[in-house]
Design a protein around this motif. Sequence first.
Motif, mmCIF file in Angstrom:
data_model
loop_
_atom_site.group_PDB
_atom_site.id
_atom_site.type_symbol
_atom_site.label_atom_id
_atom_site.label_comp_id
_atom_site.label_asym_id
_atom_site.label_seq_id
_atom_site.Cartn_x
_atom_site.Cartn_y
_atom_site.Cartn_z
ATOM 1 N N PHE A 1 0.833 -1.199 0.000
ATOM 2 C CA PHE A 1 0.000 0.000 0.000
ATOM 3 C C PHE A 1 0.874 1.258 0.000
ATOM 4 C CE2 PHE A 1 -2.227 3.328 2.446
ATOM 5 C CZ PHE A 1 -3.369 3.485 1.660
ATOM 6 N N ALA A 2 1.908 1.256 0.849
ATOM 7 C CA ALA A 2 2.816 2.405 0.904
ATOM 8 C C ALA A 2 3.617 2.537 -0.382
ATOM 9 C CB ALA A 2 3.746 2.269 2.105
ATOM 10 N N TYR B 1 1.156 3.850 -3.093
ATOM 11 C CA TYR B 1 0.124 4.798 -2.659
ATOM 12 C C TYR B 1 -0.138 5.878 -3.712
ATOM 13 C CZ TYR B 1 -2.465 8.276 -0.062
ATOM 14 O OH TYR B 1 -3.428 9.176 0.328
ATOM 15 N N ASP B 2 0.907 6.450 -4.265
ATOM 16 C CA ASP B 2 0.719 7.505 -5.274
ATOM 17 C C ASP B 2 -0.054 6.980 -6.480
ATOM 18 O OD1 ASP B 2 2.055 9.318 -3.699
ATOM 19 O OD2 ASP B 2 3.990 8.955 -4.655
ATOM 20 N N TYR C 1 -3.692 6.398 -5.506
ATOM 21 C CA TYR C 1 -4.440 7.655 -5.406
ATOM 22 C C TYR C 1 -4.763 8.203 -6.798
ATOM 23 C CZ TYR C 1 -5.957 12.053 -3.328
ATOM 24 O OH TYR C 1 -6.717 13.123 -2.926
ATOM 25 N N ALA D 1 -7.606 0.645 5.988
ATOM 26 C CA ALA D 1 -6.857 1.632 5.199
ATOM 27 C C ALA D 1 -7.716 2.506 4.290
ATOM 28 C CB ALA D 1 -5.803 0.921 4.362
#
Length: 280
Positions: free
Chosen positions: A113-114, A117-118, A121, A222
């Motif tokens: 996820f980290a 993430y960009d 999104y 999350a």
Amino acid sequence: FFRKTSKEAQSTTATRILLTLLSLFLFTQIFGLSSVAQVVLGKGNTGQYLSINIAFGIGVTLGIYAAGKISGAHLNAAITVTQCVLGNISSKTLVAYVIGQFLGSFLAAAAVFALYYDALYDYTNGSFTVTGPTATAMIFSTYPASNVSLQGAFFTEFTATVMLILGILVIHDEKNNGAVKGAQPMLTGMLVVGIGLGMGLNTGYAINPSRDLPPRIFTAIAGWGMDVFSADHSFWWIPVTAPILGSLFGVLLYKICIEFHNQPSHEDEPEKEQAGMETS
């Protein structure tokens, strides 16, 4: 996968095993989950379904190579439960294994996820959904195809896990034509790839409660919400229960069809005893 240890040894090494499984399951899961993320978020330009299968196979292979000597490479909660039912490990060891698997899988989901993430999104415009044209929950956990019923999904996961455990037993059965020890992890990874290639359409072949449930819990926290549990008629329990039942049935099937008919002959016993004396 199928190695007995004494209760005393199990209790003294429980912490070491738990930490090892945590780190190695995290290591194994990152390969698989990040490959799904790359295919979904890259809109097919940075990978295809085959690349997902290969990545999961590589992750399983390396996880077994790394953890085999310490824990017997318990990277699947269904197989771990089966081992406990067979009496090969204690209930205390079972708890340690499953905790390590679940923590590792949860942290792997957080790491992916980290990492993406960009891209997540940008792909979703900040709205994480389970269904719809920009759904991304399937990156972390499995969901059934739209044309598959709950019964069909259950049978798929059950059957895929039966094939998994049968394949593992064939690879590791020294009384039969078991593979050489150094090749066992690679062959197990190839087995996972084969299951994905042949049985992945209906449900995404979870075949492992500790691969599916912890990332699902992570997505609920999350930003995807409780839809991860209610979607597709509350499908979430199938990747948890069907693999366990499939693993138990697969062991029974192997014993009935192969193991009971493959016992060492009495003629071989003197030769084995002689070989043992010579080794001593």
